[in-house]
Motif scaffolding. Structure first.
Motif: not given
Length: 284
Positions: A43-56
């Motif tokens: 939902t924003d750059p920081a949240d997207s980075a958290k989504a990226q990490a969670f998916a990994r």
């Protein structure tokens, strides 16, 4: 035959709502409810980075990069500037170009696979229900994010509320883009206009306690939007990906179709739109 469910839109990575222990419990509950793939939404750059990490960290979990329209005042100017850099990057090129793109977007970089599991740009769109950002800023941001999706050749996950009059003509400027209108809340007329543009429509717990118009099965995706929009019979509690099962249950009855057929078609739709691989949530 796809005999499992996909939650095509949730926020299980968001630590404001789910601790790591709670998220793991939700993943296990999802498996027990035959949900074997899910997409966590940025939902924003920081949240997207958290989504990226969670998916990994989890097989069967995919992620998106997005900036929600409520963040338009904060992020639009930066995004407009970033687009000049992004347009220079060969998104289908060498790893160094992909790493440069990841850094530009505020994501985690790595030697390989820095954008692995990225399946869409979203959630993006327009929301005129609140005054968190001007319409002008929202439209600027929306156009930037659609350009990003086009350059990456990715579908979009759209958040559009009380703004279809502006949003649909903007989408018409990007005729090659595919995507889904997540958590659709428009009229029958608007639904016809969305379907005429060959977009999918996300259906979640709202349908268990509302009279919203429903798309045909061949254009339907199932989602939860967890932790929000909890379906009957769990209203009043925090939503989770496993509850997409109850959306499927209710829809099968409401539409007069066999649940196995509904599951197969909606899973096929999600896999096709997002080009999902075969990784699935684990049993343990």
């Amino acid at each position: 035959m796809y005999n499992y469910l996909i939650d095509s839109h949730c926020h299980l990575h968001d630590e404001e709502w789910y601790s790591s222990t709670a998220a793991q419990a939700c993943l296990q509950e999802a498996v027990s409810n035959n949900v074997r793939q899910l997409i966590v939404i940025g939902t924003d750059p920081a949240d997207s980075a958290k989504a990226q990490a969670f998916a990994r960290e989890h097989d069967g979990v995919f992620w998106t990069y997005g900036i929600h329209p409520e963040g338009a005042e904060k992020y639009t100017d930066d995004m407009v500037k970033m687009m000049d850099v992004i347009q220079e990057i060969r998104c289908q090129g060498q790893n160094r170009d992909m790493r440069r793109l990841a850094v530009t977007l505020g994501l985690s970089e790595s030697e390989q696979g820095c954008l692995d599991g990225l399946v869409a740009i979203g959630e993006i769109g327009l929301d005129y229900h609140y005054d968190s950002a001007t319409h002008k800023k929202q439209i600027q941001l929306f156009e930037c994010m659609l350009q990003l999706a086009q350059s990456l050749e990715l579908p979009v996950s759209l958040h559009i509320r009380e703004a279809f009059t502006d949003a649909l003509p903007i989408l018409d400027n990007f005729p090659k883009l595919k995507g889904v209108v997540h958590s659709f809340t428009g009229s029958k007329k608007v639904l016809r206009e969305v379907l005429a543009r060959d977009f999918y429509v996300g259906v979640n717990g709202l349908e268990t306690y509302s009279t919203l118009p429903l798309p045909p099965l061949e254009k339907m995706l199932l989602e939860t939007d967890a932790p929000f929009l909890t379906p009957v019979p769990f209203r009043g509690t925090m939503n989770q990906p496993g509850y997409v099962r109850y959306v499927a249950n209710d829809l099968a009855v409401k539409l007069g179709v066999e649940e196995v057929n509904l599951v197969e078609q909606t899973t096929k739709n999600a896999r096709q739109l997002f080009q999902l691989g075969d990784a699935k949530l684990c049993e343990s």
